[in-house]
Design a protein around this motif. Sequence first.
Motif, PDB file in Angstrom:
ATOM      1  N   ILE A   1      11.694  73.546  59.475  1.00 39.38           N
ATOM      2  CA  ILE A   1      11.292  72.305  58.824  1.00 39.38           C
ATOM      3  C   ILE A   1      12.279  72.032  57.700  1.00 39.38           C
ATOM      4  CG2 ILE A   1       9.512  71.140  57.471  1.00 39.38           C
ATOM      5  CD1 ILE A   1       7.455  72.876  58.816  1.00 39.38           C
ATOM      6  N   ASP A   2      12.781  70.822  57.637  1.00 45.75           N
ATOM      7  CA  ASP A   2      13.637  70.430  56.518  1.00 45.75           C
ATOM      8  C   ASP A   2      12.735  69.972  55.382  1.00 45.75           C
ATOM      9  OD1 ASP A   2      15.434  69.516  54.716  1.00 45.75           O
ATOM     10  OD2 ASP A   2      16.407  68.068  56.046  1.00 45.75           O
ATOM     11  N   SER A   3      12.441  70.894  54.456  1.00 44.20           N
ATOM     12  CA  SER A   3      11.482  70.590  53.387  1.00 44.20           C
ATOM     13  C   SER A   3      12.025  69.560  52.415  1.00 44.20           C
ATOM     14  CB  SER A   3      11.111  71.868  52.630  1.00 44.20           C
ATOM     15  OG  SER A   3      12.254  72.439  52.020  1.00 44.20           O
ATOM     16  N   THR A   4      13.329  69.391  52.365  1.00 46.89           N
ATOM     17  CA  THR A   4      13.896  68.414  51.436  1.00 46.89           C
ATOM     18  C   THR A   4      13.757  66.989  51.949  1.00 46.89           C
ATOM     19  OG1 THR A   4      16.093  68.618  52.429  1.00 46.89           O
ATOM     20  CG2 THR A   4      15.555  70.125  50.620  1.00 46.89           C
ATOM     21  N   ALA A   5      13.586  66.819  53.273  1.00 55.12           N
ATOM     22  CA  ALA A   5      13.515  65.476  53.850  1.00 55.12           C
ATOM     23  C   ALA A   5      12.114  65.096  54.290  1.00 55.12           C
ATOM     24  CB  ALA A   5      14.469  65.373  55.041  1.00 55.12           C
ATOM     25  N   THR A   6      11.176  66.023  54.240  1.00 52.95           N
ATOM     26  CA  THR A   6       9.821  65.776  54.710  1.00 52.95           C
ATOM     27  C   THR A   6       8.892  65.498  53.533  1.00 52.95           C
ATOM     28  OG1 THR A   6      10.216  67.327  56.520  1.00 52.95           O
ATOM     29  CG2 THR A   6       7.928  66.701  56.084  1.00 52.95           C
ATOM     30  N   PRO A   7       8.116  64.404  53.542  1.00 56.90           N
ATOM     31  CA  PRO A   7       7.145  64.170  52.464  1.00 56.90           C
ATOM     32  C   PRO A   7       6.223  65.372  52.311  1.00 56.90           C
ATOM     33  CG  PRO A   7       7.343  62.233  53.860  1.00 56.90           C
ATOM     34  CD  PRO A   7       8.105  63.325  54.538  1.00 56.90           C
TER      35      PRO A   7
ATOM     36  N   ARG B   1       1.874  70.425  58.266  1.00 57.28           N
ATOM     37  CA  ARG B   1       2.591  71.154  59.316  1.00 57.28           C
ATOM     38  C   ARG B   1       2.588  72.659  59.067  1.00 57.28           C
ATOM     39  NH1 ARG B   1       8.156  67.937  60.229  1.00 57.28           N
ATOM     40  NH2 ARG B   1       8.460  69.631  61.752  1.00 57.28           N
TER      41      ARG B   1
ATOM     42  N   ALA C   1       8.802  71.558  46.952  1.00 58.32           N
ATOM     43  CA  ALA C   1       8.717  70.162  47.382  1.00 58.32           C
ATOM     44  C   ALA C   1       7.939  69.318  46.379  1.00 58.32           C
ATOM     45  CB  ALA C   1       8.063  70.080  48.761  1.00 58.32           C
TER      46      ALA C   1
ATOM     47  N   ASP D   1       3.101  65.799  51.711  1.00 58.58           N
ATOM     48  CA  ASP D   1       1.823  65.840  52.416  1.00 58.58           C
ATOM     49  C   ASP D   1       2.022  66.179  53.896  1.00 58.58           C
ATOM     50  OD1 ASP D   1       3.095  63.405  52.794  1.00 58.58           O
ATOM     51  OD2 ASP D   1       1.241  62.229  52.839  1.00 58.58           O
ATOM     52  N   GLU D   2       3.065  65.616  54.516  1.00 57.07           N
ATOM     53  CA  GLU D   2       3.356  65.965  55.911  1.00 57.07           C
ATOM     54  C   GLU D   2       3.780  67.418  56.027  1.00 57.07           C
ATOM     55  OE1 GLU D   2       6.113  63.317  57.757  1.00 57.07           O
ATOM     56  OE2 GLU D   2       5.169  61.503  56.933  1.00 57.07           O
ATOM     57  N   LEU D   3       4.593  67.861  55.088  1.00 56.22           N
ATOM     58  CA  LEU D   3       5.030  69.254  55.087  1.00 56.22           C
ATOM     59  C   LEU D   3       3.837  70.190  54.983  1.00 56.22           C
ATOM     60  CD1 LEU D   3       7.422  71.281  54.913  1.00 56.22           C
ATOM     61  CD2 LEU D   3       7.320  70.986  52.422  1.00 56.22           C
TER      62      LEU D   3
END
Length: 731
Positions: A3-9, A16, A40, A11-13
Amino acid sequence: MSIDSTATPVDELAVRVVEDALRSGLQVLPEHVGKMLLAAAGITVPAGVEVADVDEVPAELTGPWAVKAVSTTLVHKTDAGGVRIGVAREQLAEATAAIRASLAEAGHACEGFLVEQMAPKGEEVVVGAVRTEGLGWAVMVGLGGVFVEVLEDVAFGVAPITRDQAGAMLAELRGLPLLQGARGRTPVSTDALVDVIVRLAGADGLLEALPAQVREIDLNPVIVSPDGAVAVDARFVLDADAEDDEVGHEVRGAADLGPLFEPRRIAVLGASAKGTNGGTLFIRNLLGYGFPGTIVPIHPSAESIEGIAAVPSLAEAGDIDYAYVALPAGAVADSLAAAGGRLRFAQVISSGFAETEEGIGLERDLVSRMRALGTRVIGPNCLGTHSTRGRITFVPDAPKEVGGVAVLSQSGGLSVDILRLGEARGVAFHSVTSIGNSADLTAAEMLEFLLDSPDTRVVGLYLESLASGRAVLDVLSRRPDAKPVVLLAGGRTADGSRAATSHTGALSGHHRLWPALARQAGMELVDTLGDFVNVLATMDLLDGGYPVENNEVVLFGNGGGASVLAADAMQRCGLTTPRLPEATIAHLDGLGLPPGNGLANPIDAPAPTLAVDGGAVAKDILGAVLDATRPAAVISHFNVGIIQRNMGATHGDVTGTLIDAIAAARDAGPAPCHHLMVLKADGKADMEAQIRDYALRARERGFPVFAELEEAAVVARALVRRGRRAAATPH
């Protein structure tokens, strides 16, 4: 986990990573995953990497490191020997081998290692959060190590938390001076610690982004240094079966409770035509209290009850403002539905609803059917409503003085005690409402009406449900300039603490959550019924008080031992009794008073001193004090028995003159100051009668009056806390 934690909001992170963990059967998020969530959300974590073997540690990750075991079966890594601190690169192989051996001995498999750079030196702090039924996220901060493990030096708040509220949490910690540099320590950045709390629990913080399956969080420790704060360990506890929590209250628009407190037509359901029961007694109470409106008894066969013509059902009763319902639980909904929407408020006295397992369905059905008809329900499982202005009451010989104190009580029996004790201590009530289960009309909704009503000046709440408290918090959070609200909470013992797998969960007993809730809501939390009534009476008499800048108290009265005990009582309540300026002490000493005085604060004035000029000397003494100082409060305490029995025959009405002289000093003072008075008797019947007269005289002059110094200390604390909040609130 890719998972790219820097590009994922965030709440979505969160969704997941939690779903992935639950699919793997985990009850705790892997530490590096939890730290990914923290990062994040803007919370600083150490630079690190999870590896299966030490050979995988990248060259750019410089040591020394903290090395931690990764194991799906391990709960407390340190206890199992799964952590090594200060490890250099050449020590990695030895450290990881020792960790594997320790875990194997403890019966755990080691799947890898989390290798992280060491945080800067600083103070260890614990920050955590736990979901609490009806309350939402309860947030904790405390000093780490022995302070949380043994001393339980922690403070709680209720999310969402503002920066000011986070600062107030820190101010409650006994160990706060250690963060500020006490005992030669290096001060650390409390602003950085506040940042961590707000990024976790603020309005847009991490907690809001987490799915319901995350139940507890511990950041333990957070290392706070002069330059920042780093969460070096993170524990996110999961529950696969958890569902979304319901917190707060349903917003239905402000309810008009005018017809409840001043009804014109009252129906009574359940009164007996042949004997005496609760409904019959209510009719008698209405008649005895002088209710000016129309009473309509509802009875299927009786022609009249208590001499008043009855009708068989609400269908024949016409428009009804308020119904008092004392029927068997199973008959309530159908009987009220007969009104066809022509009933404004129904107070259901009957028990047998959601306070029992069998009655949950009955209560839901009742509320659903009444809402469809536009009828609001108070209760069920309560005693009634007392409204002084509306001349309705559920108790015999009810107090009749119309006043500005409104009380909402989840306990029926306690509402009677509040009326009785309040009347004895000079409270003039607007209303006392027993709200029981609060199935429909809640304390929060009623509070909104009372805060807006021009007929109320202060509101008292007795609550037993944290969910009700949370709903009240939601109301008061929108109204920082609200009238005084005084809270007496049931169920505040440590027994409310729950078994939990985090420090935060284990420490989140009701005895800590109620004070946190009250602090954030700006309510005055008290411990006893006596304190509840005293603070209500004082806030009403003083119209809520005014802003103050300090917590200083001047004590003035007779009895050296009493003065010492009074100073002790002030200190227990967080108040100070600072020494008066030397010039003021010299001025008082120059008044030519009889010998034996203590003039520094407490001002200990024996009976002969108090009797100077028949008691008028009090104006000179307190006038000098108020000219030179700006205390938040002055507490005058007099043993009336000693004064009147020893000085009355020669000096007249010394106590009465003292009261008048203090009022004159107060009114002439250059700045506002709260004045409280303690009038103590000697146990003799004749003196008790005099005390009652003097207390009335003092109240007429605007002085709250108490029987004991400890009572006055509690009330002074409430006035000071409210005054300091008012001073800090932008206007």
